[in-house]
Structure formats: structure tokens, C-alpha cells
Design an enzyme around this catalytic site. Structure first.
Site, short mmCIF file in Angstrom:
data_model
loop_
_atom_site.label_atom_id
_atom_site.label_comp_id
_atom_site.label_asym_id
_atom_site.label_seq_id
_atom_site.Cartn_x
_atom_site.Cartn_y
_atom_site.Cartn_z
N GLY A 3 -10.43 -37.68 -22.64
CA GLY A 3 -11.68 -37.47 -21.92
C GLY A 3 -12.76 -36.95 -22.84
O GLY A 3 -12.69 -37.11 -24.07
N HIS A 17 -8.84 -16.00 -20.45
CA HIS A 17 -9.95 -16.96 -20.42
C HIS A 17 -10.35 -17.18 -18.97
O HIS A 17 -9.99 -18.17 -18.33
CB HIS A 17 -9.51 -18.27 -21.07
CG HIS A 17 -10.62 -19.28 -21.19
ND1 HIS A 17 -11.84 -18.98 -21.76
CD2 HIS A 17 -10.70 -20.58 -20.81
CE1 HIS A 17 -12.61 -20.05 -21.74
NE2 HIS A 17 -11.94 -21.03 -21.17
N ASP A 32 -3.94 -41.17 -23.78
CA ASP A 32 -4.36 -40.96 -22.40
C ASP A 32 -3.58 -41.93 -21.52
O ASP A 32 -3.12 -42.99 -21.98
CB ASP A 32 -5.86 -41.17 -22.23
CG ASP A 32 -6.43 -40.42 -21.03
OD1 ASP A 32 -7.03 -39.35 -21.22
OD2 ASP A 32 -6.24 -40.91 -19.90
N ARG A 44 -20.11 -18.44 -27.09
CA ARG A 44 -21.12 -18.31 -26.03
C ARG A 44 -21.80 -16.95 -26.10
O ARG A 44 -23.04 -16.86 -26.00
CB ARG A 44 -20.45 -18.52 -24.67
CG ARG A 44 -20.08 -19.97 -24.40
CD ARG A 44 -19.25 -20.13 -23.14
NE ARG A 44 -19.06 -21.55 -22.84
CZ ARG A 44 -18.10 -22.04 -22.08
NH1 ARG A 44 -17.21 -21.22 -21.53
NH2 ARG A 44 -18.00 -23.34 -21.85
N THR A 76 -13.63 -33.92 -23.83
CA THR A 76 -13.23 -32.94 -24.83
C THR A 76 -12.35 -33.57 -25.90
O THR A 76 -12.55 -33.37 -27.10
CB THR A 76 -12.50 -31.76 -24.18
OG1 THR A 76 -13.36 -31.14 -23.22
CG2 THR A 76 -12.10 -30.72 -25.22
N GLY A 77 -11.34 -34.33 -25.48
CA GLY A 77 -10.44 -34.95 -26.44
C GLY A 77 -11.14 -35.91 -27.36
O GLY A 77 -10.92 -35.91 -28.59
#
Length: 320
Positions: free
Chosen positions: A11, A175, A33, A151, A13-14
Site C-alpha cells: 500500500g 504508540h 501484497d 512529529r 506506506t510499503g
């Protein structure tokens, strides 16, 4: 010898992680995937970019597990993405089943690999991967604190109108929404942050950091963050491949001695030395009493998720 990195989940991120890694030019990348044709198409598109950027990376897309065999590092990003209004805890059962299945497949074929987890809720998923893989804890860890810290550093730099490279900070703990930004040791160019940013603005920045993932989810509406998470994964992979001994905040297993934080047998975001063998040691940093209390609260939230995994029928972690 070229090293091999498998990315489970092609996806956003990958695929973006594959892009970051391809820039190195010295690794072979397998993009896996279950969606037929999708990893193959992304891998081919990325491979065709290599002559343009001058990289000799080799990228393969696949729907089968055999191509992942003998990987040095396996990154698991697969899982249900968080949707608007959904907490990380809502993802617990379905993602634990996905992570468990993927871990079994990759570790069977790459028994000497290092596993890096991204799937949420991250700390609990590390427990699943550790249990299913049977690996030593040093070879199973997760990406969380680097992203949360990035962040935090971003928001501080913007507020202080300073270079982000001069912002020194850590975000520890689970997290999730009870992560722990360490204001007591945060500085900008060596100057304590409390001397540069008013208390009310610091409180707002801490809150924005804790809600950072949700902020992006609410803006995108159809997905979650992927540029920064994948960049953080690439940093961890680089630390392993080049044995850099980087001190990075990661989701690591505290073991019996609590990693110096008094928290036993739990995956939690803590600073750790990352090198060729994975997690080489947990680094103990000085905490204020309030920060230590907050870290223990965060740990209890993670522990509750781990206990929930044991409580499912059938259990997704072994019961005591």
C-alpha cells in the site's frame, strides 16, 4: 553481497518505503501484497525509475511468499488502516490475525531475518510477531517512536521558527494517544525548550503530537500517513544494514529487567541502540517524576491490549 529487504504490504506506506530504499541502490527489494498485480505494477514502475536516479536497486513485486525467502530484513506493514473515528485499539483483533499469518509465512522462509513491525496497534502487534516467530526479542521490534518524535520535532521547529535539525527531543511510551513527549530534556540548539516556547503553546504541541496520526487521517479521509512512517522505517533499516549503532526510539521488548524503566516483559517505545543484530540495548534516559508516571500509564495501556489478545477465543497470545 547485496542485502535483501522484504516489505509485506504494498500500500502507500510499503510502496513509499520501497521508494526510499531504492534510492540507496545497494539492496534488493521484494514488495509483497495479496492484491493481484498491484505489487508487480508498483515494483515495475519503480524499477523503471532506477536509470533516471542512477540506482542499481532490484525491485520485485509478488503475490507469493517464495520470493521473500532468505531476506535479511522483513518489514510488516499489512493490516487494516485506521479510518476516521477509529482508535488504534479497534484494530486489535483483525490486525493481530493478519500480523500472525504474515509472520508465520516470512519467518518460515527467512529464519535468520530481522522483523520490523509497523501495523497498529503497534506495540501489541510486536508481541504477536515475537510469539509467532519464536525469534529472540532483539530481532523483533517496531517503528513508532521515530515517527512520534519526528512529529514533535516538526511542531516545535515550526513554533520556534528554528531548524528542525537543532531540535533535540524524544517521544516514548506506547504508540497511541498516551505517548510521552519528554519536555524535561527537550532543547533547541541546546536551549531548554521552556525558555523558547510559552507553556500553553508547549501543551498544545504535546497534544497535537499525541493526535498526530488522527489529524492526518481526518484530513485524508481515505487513508493514513505514509511519507513520514516509511521514512522512519528506512532510517531503522539503514541502522541495521550499516550497523550504525543509532540510538532511536523504537517499540522494543523490555525483558525481565524493565530496560531500566521498571516496566517488565512489554513492548514499549524506548530509546534503543539499533545495529546489525537488531536491538542491541535499551538506553536509559533521565525522566522527571511526571514523565516516569506518564510512561508507566502508557505501559499499562499497552499491557491491557496484550491481555486482550490473550482473552480472545481462540487466544492470539498464550494465556498465563
Amino acid at each position: 553481497m547485496r542485502r535483501k529487504v522484504t516489505i509485506v504490504g504494498a500500500g502507500q506506506t510499503g510502496a513509499t518505503l520501497a521508494h526510499w530504499l531504492a534510492l540507496r541502490g545497494d539492496v534488493d527489494i521484494v514488495l509483497y501484497d495479496i492484491v493481484e498485480g498491484m505489487p508487480q505494477g508498483k515494483a515495475l514502475d519503480l524499477q523503471e525509475a532506477m536509470p533516471i536516479i542512477g540506482s542499481d536497486a532490484r525491485i520485485v513485486g509478488t503475490n507469493g511468499w517464495e520470493e521473500t525467502a532468505n531476506s535479511d530484513i522483513v518489514v510488516i506493514t499489512s493490516g487494516l488502516p485506521r479510518k476516521p473515528g477509529m482508535s488504534r485499539d479497534d484494530l486489535l483483533k483483525v490486525n493481530a490475525e493478519i500480523v500472525g499469518s504474515c509472520t508465520k509465512e516470512v519467518t518460515t522462509r527467512s529464519p535468520n531475518s530481522i522483523l520490523i513491525l509497523l501495523t497498529n496497534p503497534l506495540d501489541a502487534m510486536c508481541h504477536v510477531a515475537l510469539h509467532v516467530s519464536g525469534f529472540e526479542p532483539r530481532r523483533v521490534f517496531g517503528q513508532a517512536g521515530i515517527l512520534d518524535t519526528a512529529r514533535f520535532r516538526t511542531f516545535l521547529a515550526l513554533e520556534a521558527n528554528a531548524s528542525v535539525t537543532d531540535v533535540n527531543a524524544y517521544v516514548l511510551g506506547g504508540h497511541g494517544d498516551d505517548m510521552v513527549p519528554l519536555l524535561g530534556s527537550t532543547n533547541i540548539g541546546g536551549v531548554p525548550v521552556e525558555k523558547l516556547i510559552p507553556a500553553e503553546r508547549l501543551a498544545a504541541i504535546v497534544e497535537r503530537t499525541r493526535k498526530g496520526g488522527g489529524e492526518i487521517v481526518s484530513l485524508l479521509k481515505t487513508g493514513s500517513a505514509y511519507y513520514a512512517p516509511s521514512a522512519a522505517l528506512a532510517q531503522m533499516i539503514d541502522a541495521v544494514l550499516n550497523d550504525r549503532k543509532r540510538i532511536l526510539p523504537c517499540s522494543v521488548y523490555t525483558g525481565k529487567n524493565g530496560g531500566g524503566y521498571g516496566i517488565d516483559d512489554l513492548y514499549l517505545g524506548l530509546p534503543a541502540v539499533i545495529g546489525a543484530s537488531g536491538v542491541e540495548k535499551i538506553v536509559s534516559v533521565e525522566l522527571t517524576p511526571a514523565e516516569r508516571e506518564a510512561l508507566h500509564r502508557s505501559a499499562e495501556s499497552v499491557r491491557n491490549l496484550v491481555e486482550a489478545l490473550k482473552g480472545f477465543d481462540p487466544p492470539l497470545l498464550p494465556r498465563n
